[in-house]
Design a protein around this motif. Structure first.
Motif, PDB file in Angstrom:
ATOM      1  N   GLU A  81      13.106 -24.580  26.387  1.00 37.69           N
ATOM      2  CA  GLU A  81      11.652 -24.221  26.739  1.00 37.69           C
ATOM      3  C   GLU A  81      10.718 -25.413  27.229  1.00 37.69           C
ATOM      4  OE1 GLU A  81      10.442 -21.902  23.336  1.00 37.69           O
ATOM      5  OE2 GLU A  81      11.888 -20.335  23.617  1.00 37.69           O
ATOM      6  N   GLY A  82      11.180 -26.628  26.943  1.00 42.09           N
ATOM      7  CA  GLY A  82      10.350 -27.689  27.349  1.00 42.09           C
ATOM      8  C   GLY A  82       9.684 -28.328  26.491  1.00 42.09           C
ATOM      9  N   ARG A  83       9.800 -28.159  25.146  1.00 42.17           N
ATOM     10  CA  ARG A  83       9.254 -28.911  24.047  1.00 42.17           C
ATOM     11  C   ARG A  83       9.979 -30.177  23.777  1.00 42.17           C
ATOM     12  NH1 ARG A  83       6.770 -25.742  20.275  1.00 42.17           N
ATOM     13  NH2 ARG A  83       5.981 -27.814  19.580  1.00 42.17           N
ATOM     14  N   SER A  84       8.947 -31.218  23.575  1.00 43.17           N
ATOM     15  CA  SER A  84       9.564 -32.569  23.600  1.00 43.17           C
ATOM     16  C   SER A  84      10.030 -32.554  21.821  1.00 43.17           C
ATOM     17  CB  SER A  84       8.429 -33.510  23.353  1.00 43.17           C
ATOM     18  OG  SER A  84       7.337 -33.569  22.536  1.00 43.17           O
ATOM     19  N   LEU A  85      10.726 -33.759  21.852  1.00 45.70           N
ATOM     20  CA  LEU A  85      11.431 -33.993  20.236  1.00 45.70           C
ATOM     21  C   LEU A  85      10.235 -34.238  19.267  1.00 45.70           C
ATOM     22  CD1 LEU A  85      14.604 -36.035  20.790  1.00 45.70           C
ATOM     23  CD2 LEU A  85      14.187 -33.761  20.760  1.00 45.70           C
TER      24      LEU A  85
END
Length: 220
Positions: A157-161
């Motif tokens: 969904e495009g979330r960063s680590l």
């Protein structure tokens, strides 16, 4: 543990009563309908909450800073369960001791006001231990594989680590290591869910994307 308001419990009671009466009408039997406890959900000042000696969970209480970080990011997702203290000056937490400790830590760190309103399910004093035991016994934790697929979906969904790690109070390295399990053969993941393979074995096999090699290595 799922919680409901008084109006919801009354509605559930009505549904249960209707179902029981309908069944009795079909069989010609008499029926006694049990009452559903009318617990009430309230917003209570954090400063008036304290741990209860009747909380059945006497061990644990770990990872409080991580839980506090998660609450600071996404909020308190599960209410506390409380009873009124004998002197009626406090509300004692019979379920949710870690959540209470995390909230108190946020106050200490000046992230929350000391009178921050906390959703609490108020239960009768006579139900304290039963409710506490029910919450602790009935819940089922997620497995690392469950976390893998949830975190993998967040990445998609495009979330960063870094964002994912902050939301769950862990380091980006923990998230990265868990996501490595995406390289593991679906058959081996299924074996892990059945308890036939350990998490350490999966992590070791995840260094390669070759599912055939993974399965061959484990069968040796």
């Amino acid at each position: 543990m799922n919680t409901v308001t008084q109006s919801e419990t009354l509605a559930l009671s009505a549904v249960a009563a209707a179902a029981a009466v309908s069944s009795a009408a079909m069989t010609g039997d008499s029926v006694t309908v049990p009452e559903v406890a009318p617990y009430e959900l309230h917003l209570m000042p954090l400063s008036r909450l304290r741990p209860s000696s009747r909380n059945v969970r006497q061990s644990g209480g770990t990872a409080i800073p991580e839980l506090a970080a998660s609450i600071a990011r996404v909020g308190l997702l599960q209410n506390l369960t409380v009873i009124t203290s004998p002197d009626e000056q406090w509300f004692e937490v019979v379920a949710g001791r870690r959540r209470l400790a995390a909230l108190k830590l946020l106050v200490k760190r000046h992230k929350l006001a000391k009178d921050h309103l906390v959703p609490c399910l108020l239960v009768p004093d006579t139900s304290a231990r039963t409710v506490s035991l029910s919450e602790n016994v009935q819940r089922e934790p997620m497995t690392p594989v469950d976390e893998l697929f949830a975190w993998k979906a967040l990445v998609a969904e495009g979330r960063s680590l870094e964002d994912i790690a902050a939301d769950f109070g862990v380091t980006p390295l923990v998230v990265k290591r868990r996501l490595r399990l995406a390289n593991v053969s679906p058959r081996l993941l299924a074996d892990y869910q059945q308890g036939a393979v350990s998490l350490e074995q999966l992590m070791a096999l995840a260094i390669t994307d070759d599912h055939g090699a993974q399965e061959a290595a484990l069968s040796r």
